[in-house]
Scaffold this motif. Sequence first.
Motif, short mmCIF file in Angstrom:
data_model
loop_
_atom_site.label_atom_id
_atom_site.label_comp_id
_atom_site.label_asym_id
_atom_site.label_seq_id
_atom_site.Cartn_x
_atom_site.Cartn_y
_atom_site.Cartn_z
N PRO A 29 -40.89 -56.77 22.73
CA PRO A 29 -42.19 -56.20 23.08
C PRO A 29 -42.18 -55.40 24.38
O PRO A 29 -42.90 -54.42 24.53
CB PRO A 29 -43.10 -57.43 23.20
N ILE A 30 -41.30 -55.82 25.33
CA ILE A 30 -41.22 -55.08 26.60
C ILE A 30 -40.57 -53.73 26.37
O ILE A 30 -41.02 -52.70 26.89
CB ILE A 30 -40.44 -55.89 27.66
N CYS A 31 -39.51 -53.72 25.54
CA CYS A 31 -38.86 -52.44 25.20
C CYS A 31 -39.83 -51.53 24.47
O CYS A 31 -39.89 -50.32 24.73
CB CYS A 31 -37.63 -52.69 24.34
N ALA A 32 -40.59 -52.12 23.54
CA ALA A 32 -41.56 -51.33 22.78
C ALA A 32 -42.62 -50.75 23.69
O ALA A 32 -43.02 -49.59 23.54
CB ALA A 32 -42.20 -52.21 21.71
N GLU A 33 -43.06 -51.52 24.66
CA GLU A 33 -44.07 -51.04 25.61
C GLU A 33 -43.52 -49.92 26.47
O GLU A 33 -44.20 -48.92 26.74
CB GLU A 33 -44.54 -52.20 26.49
N GLU A 34 -42.26 -50.06 26.89
CA GLU A 34 -41.63 -49.02 27.72
C GLU A 34 -41.46 -47.73 26.92
O GLU A 34 -41.65 -46.63 27.46
CB GLU A 34 -40.27 -49.52 28.22
N ARG A 35 -41.08 -47.87 25.64
CA ARG A 35 -40.93 -46.68 24.80
C ARG A 35 -42.26 -45.96 24.61
O ARG A 35 -42.32 -44.73 24.65
CB ARG A 35 -40.35 -47.07 23.43
N GLN A 36 -43.34 -46.75 24.40
CA GLN A 36 -44.66 -46.15 24.22
C GLN A 36 -45.12 -45.46 25.50
O GLN A 36 -45.71 -44.38 25.46
CB GLN A 36 -45.68 -47.22 23.82
N LEU A 37 -44.82 -46.08 26.65
CA LEU A 37 -45.18 -45.49 27.93
C LEU A 37 -44.46 -44.16 28.13
O LEU A 37 -45.05 -43.17 28.57
CB LEU A 37 -44.85 -46.45 29.07
N LYS A 38 -43.16 -44.13 27.78
CA LYS A 38 -42.38 -42.89 27.91
C LYS A 38 -42.94 -41.81 26.99
O LYS A 38 -43.05 -40.64 27.37
CB LYS A 38 -40.91 -43.14 27.57
N LEU A 39 -43.30 -42.23 25.76
CA LEU A 39 -43.88 -41.27 24.82
C LEU A 39 -45.19 -40.71 25.35
O LEU A 39 -45.43 -39.50 25.29
CB LEU A 39 -44.11 -41.95 23.47
N ASP A 40 -46.03 -41.59 25.91
CA ASP A 40 -47.31 -41.15 26.47
C ASP A 40 -47.09 -40.19 27.63
O ASP A 40 -47.80 -39.19 27.77
CB ASP A 40 -48.13 -42.36 26.94
N LEU A 41 -46.12 -40.51 28.48
CA LEU A 41 -45.82 -39.64 29.63
C LEU A 41 -45.30 -38.28 29.16
O LEU A 41 -45.66 -37.25 29.73
CB LEU A 41 -44.79 -40.31 30.55
N ASP A 42 -44.43 -38.30 28.13
CA ASP A 42 -43.90 -37.04 27.60
C ASP A 42 -45.02 -36.18 27.02
O ASP A 42 -45.06 -34.96 27.23
CB ASP A 42 -42.85 -37.32 26.52
N LEU A 43 -45.93 -36.83 26.28
CA LEU A 43 -47.05 -36.10 25.69
C LEU A 43 -47.97 -35.56 26.78
O LEU A 43 -48.49 -34.44 26.69
CB LEU A 43 -47.83 -37.01 24.74
N SER A 44 -48.19 -36.37 27.83
CA SER A 44 -49.03 -35.94 28.95
C SER A 44 -48.41 -34.76 29.67
O SER A 44 -49.10 -33.80 30.04
CB SER A 44 -49.23 -37.11 29.91
N ALA A 45 -47.08 -34.83 29.87
CA ALA A 45 -46.38 -33.73 30.55
C ALA A 45 -46.43 -32.46 29.71
O ALA A 45 -46.60 -31.36 30.23
CB ALA A 45 -44.93 -34.13 30.81
N GLU A 46 -46.28 -32.63 28.39
CA GLU A 46 -46.34 -31.47 27.49
C GLU A 46 -47.74 -30.84 27.51
O GLU A 46 -47.88 -29.61 27.54
CB GLU A 46 -45.99 -31.89 26.07
#
Length: 250
Positions: A29-46
Amino acid sequence: MKKETKYCERHGDYVAEVLPFGNMWSLCPICAEERQLKLDLDLSAEAAFRRNKKISENLQFSGIPKKYANASISGYEVTTAEQQRAVRYSMRYVEAFEGIKDEGVSMVFFGSPGTGKTHLACAIALEVIRKGFEAKYITAFDLLNEISDTFRTSELTSNVVKKYTESGLLVLDEVGIQYGKDHDSIWLYKVINTRYVNDRPTIVISNLDDQALEKFLGSPTYDRLQEGKGAAIPFFWESRRRKQNLKMVG
C-alpha cells in the motif's frame, strides 16, 4: 476475500488481498501510494506546462506594444482621487474577470492624452493573460488598415474581423482619430457590436471626451460598452508624458 502476508523489499511485511480480477495480489500500500503521488505530480507538472505554454503563446500574439510589455496596475502612479478610482476599477475588473468574462462586461477609458489610459488597459490585458485567458491589443487605426488591406489581397475580410471579435478580451486603442469616413465607424461598430452580442468584453480607449466619443461611435455602440457592470472612466488630469518632459528639460 482471501488475505495473505506479503513482503515488500522497501517497506517490509504487509497484508495483501486477492484482487477481484485475475489471480493477482494487491501491491504494497505504501508503494501504491507513492506511485499515485508520482502520477499526480506528473499530471500536475504537465498541466502547469500546458498552462504556461498557453500563457506564453497568448502573450506572444497579444499585440501589446513593447513599451507596455511590463505594465502593471500597481505601477501606475496615483496622486489624485480620480486616478485612484481608475486604478481601483481596473483592479476589480481583473479580480472579477473570470466571473464576468462571459457577460461581456466592457469599459471605456476616455480623456486627455498622456494620462495613462493605454498603460492601465495593457496592464489589465497582461493580468488577464496571466490568469490563462486570451487578450488582444490593437489601435483602431491598425484594425481599420488590416481590414482595408483585405480589399487589395486574397485574404478574407471576415477572417480579420473574426480575429478581433473572438478574442477573450479586446483592447481597442486610439478610437476617434481615424479619417472620419463613414465606413470607419461602420467597421468599428461591426467589431464592437459582434463582441457585444456574443458577450465578449472590450476596453475602448480614446482621447476624445465622452460626448465626442459617443458621437463618433454612435449612441447605441457607446451605450453597449457601458451596459450592465461596464463603466466609462474619465482621464482628465495632467499629462504624465508632459510632466516627465518638463523634468528632463528643467
